[in-house]
Scaffold this active site. Structure first.
Site, PDB file in Angstrom:
ATOM      1  N   HIS A 190      45.812  -9.795  51.652  1.00 29.96           N
ATOM      2  CA  HIS A 190      46.650  -9.595  52.628  1.00 29.96           C
ATOM      3  C   HIS A 190      47.939 -10.549  52.298  1.00 29.96           C
ATOM      4  CE1 HIS A 190      48.772 -10.809  56.526  1.00 29.96           C
ATOM      5  NE2 HIS A 190      48.213  -9.730  56.876  1.00 29.96           N
ATOM      6  N   PRO A 191      49.396 -10.149  52.391  1.00 30.99           N
ATOM      7  CA  PRO A 191      50.308 -10.573  52.170  1.00 30.99           C
ATOM      8  C   PRO A 191      50.510 -12.026  52.330  1.00 30.99           C
ATOM      9  CG  PRO A 191      51.013  -8.583  53.400  1.00 30.99           C
ATOM     10  CD  PRO A 191      49.563  -8.743  53.621  1.00 30.99           C
ATOM     11  N   VAL A 192      49.834 -12.946  52.929  1.00 29.48           N
ATOM     12  CA  VAL A 192      49.890 -14.125  53.234  1.00 29.48           C
ATOM     13  C   VAL A 192      48.904 -15.084  52.110  1.00 29.48           C
ATOM     14  CG1 VAL A 192      50.966 -14.218  55.385  1.00 29.48           C
ATOM     15  CG2 VAL A 192      48.505 -14.387  55.256  1.00 29.48           C
ATOM     16  N   LYS A 193      48.080 -14.036  51.584  1.00 28.93           N
ATOM     17  CA  LYS A 193      47.017 -14.670  50.569  1.00 28.93           C
ATOM     18  C   LYS A 193      47.775 -14.916  49.068  1.00 28.93           C
ATOM     19  CE  LYS A 193      43.709 -14.306  53.539  1.00 28.93           C
ATOM     20  NZ  LYS A 193      43.947 -13.423  54.737  1.00 28.93           N
ATOM     21  N   HIS A 194      46.872 -15.552  48.131  1.00 24.21           N
ATOM     22  CA  HIS A 194      47.244 -15.980  47.060  1.00 24.21           C
ATOM     23  C   HIS A 194      47.894 -14.623  46.473  1.00 24.21           C
ATOM     24  CE1 HIS A 194      44.892 -19.410  48.393  1.00 24.21           C
ATOM     25  NE2 HIS A 194      45.161 -19.984  47.405  1.00 24.21           N
TER      26      HIS A 194
END
Length: 391
Positions: A190-194
């Site tokens: 997901h976009p907020v992941k690393h």
């Protein structure tokens, strides 16, 4: 100052070029980039096999399918997680049982899980889904010992912790998702992941039989492998051998994932640097409690914490949340305890069942944490947090 979110993706020119090259290639999906991404990610975490899928929830669902979760299964997990960690069991008809957290780390408490397992006859439970919450690695060696004693499987929900690790009793570094202690592990892109691919997920394992099941279930339960076919009518022939799903991930997202993976270690180092600044800033501030790193993830001055989130606990969480938003700092809350959700309450859970998780929820706040967060932005966040708390 521009708005500061709690997390955000960073897309480089190399990322864009990698996607453009795939868009102009012969394959948008079911092409070579999927296998390339799987191979590179398996090497990154130290696992034998990796299966790329459409998202982290799909990864969890495939894991429970591969492990044979059904209406007779009872699985233990933490209430402090995104609900997918529990929902995957329900998708297969199994029963979810929550167990409380260690309030110092907000991780699933291994001793409480042991007490729960040993309160029932052997065979009552099927498995455990520990979560590397906020990027803080669970000590899977503890859970593996319990699992082996009682015939349980383990799915490591490592969605928050690519690149994280803990140190086992032999002094060896165990990377999240390497398959040494868990049967299966999952990750999210997901976009907020690393590693950001927009949507996407990965399952890692060292078990070849589970790996084969994952591949089958990912694509409708259909195989074209000649040696697996019951019949063979020709080069076009395929067989649906199980009831599977369309959980494939497109090549263009895997191209983005490969590009992002190349700088994953640099992003992780930056996250740890941001965490150190927060730690120092809040160390002597009365009224702010910082979540501790799992002791098994500490080695001298280095930490195995992957810092997907940086979480603090404050008494007036709602007040601080609103105050930060007034200054365009968009902190977030992770997570509303899963057992308090209306769906799980309908299954018999109630508020008050897990007091440590509920106490944590009443005070927790995730501050901005992402590699492109600037020093100026972080200082602004710290200043506003202190300003509110010290009032």
């Amino acid at each position: 100052m521009k708005p500061i979110p709690y997390g955000r993706q960073h897309i480089s020119e190399d990322d864009i070029q990698a996607v453009v090259e795939t868009l102009t290639s012969d394959f948008l999906t079911q092409g070579p980039k999927v296998a390339e991404f799987e191979e590179a990610f398996a090497a990154y975490v130290g696992a034998r096999y990796a299966v790329a899928v459409s998202n982290g929830t799909a990864a969890l669902h495939l894991c429970t399918m591969a492990l044979g979760v059904n209406k007779g299964s009872r699985v233990i997990t933490t209430p402090i997680t995104f609900v997918a960690s529990a929902n995957c069991v329900r998708y297969c008809g199994g029963e979810v049982e929550f167990s409380d957290i260690d309030p110092a780390t907000a991780l699933l408490d291994a001793e409480k899980v042991r007490q729960l397992v040993e309160s029932k006859p052997k065979g009552y439970y099927s498995g455990i889904i520990p979560v590397d919450f906020a990027g803080n690695p669970v000590n899977l060696e503890e859970f593996r010992k319990l699992a082996d004693e009682h015939g349980l499987w383990i799915i490591e929900d490592a969605a928050h912790s690519p690149g994280g690790y803990f140190i086992d009793s032999k002094g060896e570094k165990q990377r999240c998702g390497n398959g040494r202690y868990a049967d299966l592990a999952i990750f999210s892109f997901h976009p907020v992941k690393h590693i950001a691919t927009g949507e996407g997920g990965m399952v890692t394992t060292n078990d070849v039989e589970l790996y084969k099941k994952l591949l089958l279930y990912r694509t409708h339960g259909i195989t074209r492998e000649t040696e697996l076919l019951e019949e063979n009518h020709g080069g076009w022939y395929m067989e649906m051998q199980e009831l599977g799903y369309n959980y494939r991930i497109p090549d263009m997202l895997c191209a983005l994932g490969l590009s992002q993976l190349e700088r994953a270690d640099a992003g992780l180092a930056r996250r740890r640097g941001i965490a150190r600044v927060y730690d120092q800033a809040f160390a002597e501030v009365s009224g702010i409690q910082v979540l501790q790193t799992n002791p098994a993830a500490l080695q001298e001055d280095h930490t195995g914490h992957a810092y997907h989130l940086y979480v603090i606990r404050v008494e007036d969480r709602k007040g601080l949340y609103d105050y930060l938003r007034e200054h365009q700092i968009y902190a977030q809350v992770h997570y509303i305890p899963a057992h308090t959700m209306p769906y799980y309450r309908s299954l018999g859970y109630s508020k008050g069942d897990f007091p440590l998780a509920e106490s944590y929820y009443s005070e927790c706040l995730s501050l901005p944490m992402y590699p492109s967060l600037t020093q100026q932005e972080q200082e602004f966040v710290i200043g506003k947090v202190k300003e509110f708390v010290q009032k």
